[in-house]
Design a protein around this motif. Structure first.
Motif, PDB file in Angstrom:
ATOM      1  N   ASN A 128       0.815  -1.230   0.000  1.00 50.63           N
ATOM      2  CA  ASN A 128       0.000   0.000   0.000  1.00 50.63           C
ATOM      3  C   ASN A 128       0.847   1.278   0.000  1.00 50.63           C
ATOM      4  O   ASN A 128       0.335   2.358   0.287  1.00 50.63           O
ATOM      5  N   ARG A 171       2.192   2.006  -6.117  1.00 48.14           N
ATOM      6  CA  ARG A 171       1.753   3.165  -6.912  1.00 48.14           C
ATOM      7  C   ARG A 171       2.932   4.102  -7.165  1.00 48.14           C
ATOM      8  O   ARG A 171       3.759   4.321  -6.280  1.00 48.14           O
ATOM      9  N   ASN A 225      -4.290   8.840  -1.644  1.00 47.73           N
ATOM     10  CA  ASN A 225      -5.357   8.318  -2.496  1.00 47.73           C
ATOM     11  C   ASN A 225      -4.899   7.040  -3.200  1.00 47.73           C
ATOM     12  O   ASN A 225      -4.168   7.080  -4.189  1.00 47.73           O
ATOM     13  N   SER A 226      -5.369   5.905  -2.695  1.00 51.11           N
ATOM     14  CA  SER A 226      -4.869   4.616  -3.181  1.00 51.11           C
ATOM     15  C   SER A 226      -5.420   4.247  -4.560  1.00 51.11           C
ATOM     16  O   SER A 226      -5.096   3.198  -5.104  1.00 51.11           O
ATOM     17  N   PHE A 227      -6.258   5.132  -5.137  1.00 45.52           N
ATOM     18  CA  PHE A 227      -6.783   4.872  -6.492  1.00 45.52           C
ATOM     19  C   PHE A 227      -6.026   5.669  -7.553  1.00 45.52           C
ATOM     20  O   PHE A 227      -6.373   5.668  -8.719  1.00 45.52           O
TER      21      PHE A 227
END
Ligand SMILES: NC(=O)c1ccc[n+]([C@@H]2O[C@H](COP(=O)([O-])OP(=O)(O)OC[C@H]3O[C@@H](n4cnc5c(N)ncnc54)[C@H](OP(=O)(O)O)[C@@H]3O)[C@@H](O)[C@H]2O)c1
Length: 242
Positions: A128, A171, A225-227
């Motif tokens: 994450n 990410r 913001n993990s999206f």
């Protein structure tokens, strides 16, 4: 009353965290409970930054142009949650009159420095987590005297987007600041700097140049913001529209 902190128990590595945008970002992260590791070349800048950041910060000397130093740095640091790389020393000048060695130096500092950091930092990032790299407005708004810097910034944006695919689910995002009032222009006289900033401010829809804090807010958004991955986030007051 019980208060939750957004980055409580998170360890965040900020290469370039001793000045400007990196330092402003470190302050914000610490205010949200993070443990921050800052790294840059100058011991004095590191000490001064640490004095401002307090107990939640630790500082390491590091020159990102040395692949061996970057590798050794991440071995020392171990695992962590997010990597931010705002370290760079940039320069400009007329294309035909700039020495090739100086142009190469810009790639060494801003491109290869971030490349090494991503390469040796990524394996230590916990699930994450994320990487945030730094591009800049001259990749998107061509400016006389910025041929090499524009090319470096464009290269970083592309590197970040490809890494978002290749290192997934980690990410990877890129911030592209506009003209921000940071110590990066310390070599200009106060008058030259003020003139430059007011010329830019007069052109921009927001009618001011940016502050390090403006960019720090965008970095925090990318971490949270993990999206969001593979994005180039422009924080430039509408500069490309001018
Ligand atoms: N300010 C702007 O207008 C603007 C515009 C577009 C893009 N950007 C980009 O935003 C990022 C941050 O810029 P800034 O304005 O915050 O600059 P800054 O205030 O000059 O801070 C740069 C930081 O990077 C460190 N650094 C430089 N070279 C390094 C190296 N080889 N190894 C390790 N650390 C190094 C510096 O510390 P030491 O000297 O101690 O190493 C300092 O902590 C950069 O990528 C810059 O190109 C800035």
């Amino acid at each position: 009353m019980f208060r939750t902190y957004m980055f409580q128990n998170q360890k965040i590595v900020l290469i370039g965290g001793s000045s400007g945008i990196g330092l402003a970002t470190a302050k914000r992260l610490i205010a949200q409970g993070a443990e921050v590791i800052i790294a840059s070349r100058s011991e004095i800048k590191l000490q001064q930054a640490r004095a401002q950041l307090g107990k939640q910060a630790s500082a390491y000397p590091l020159d990102t142009t040395s692949e061996q130093e970057v590798q050794a740095f991440f071995e020392k640091v171990g695992t962590f949650n997010h990597l931010i790389v705002s370290a760079a020393e940039t320069s400009g000048g007329p294309f035909l009159h700039t020495e090739t060695a100086k142009a190469r130096q810009l790639f060494e500092s801003k491109f290869w420095g971030q490349y090494y950091a991503a390469k040796y930092g990524a394996p230590n990032i916990l699930p994450n987590g994320s990487i945030t790299l730094f591009s800049g407005v001259v990749a998107y708004k061509s400016m006389i005297g910025s041929s090499v810097l524009g090319a470096v910034n464009a290269a970083i944006a592309n590197l970040g987007q490809t890494l978002a695919l290749e290192l997934a689910p980690l990410r990877v995002n890129v911030v592209s600041p506009g003209i921000i009032d940071t110590p990066s222009r310390i070599q200009l006289s106060e008058e030259a700097r003020a003139n430059f900033y007011s010329t830019i401010a007069n052109k921009l829809p927001v009618q001011r140049v940016g502050q390090p804090e403006d960019v720090a807010l965008s970095v925090l958004y990318l971490l949270q913001n993990s999206f969001v991955t593979g994005t180039v986030l422009h924080v430039e007051g509408g500069h490309v529209l001018t």
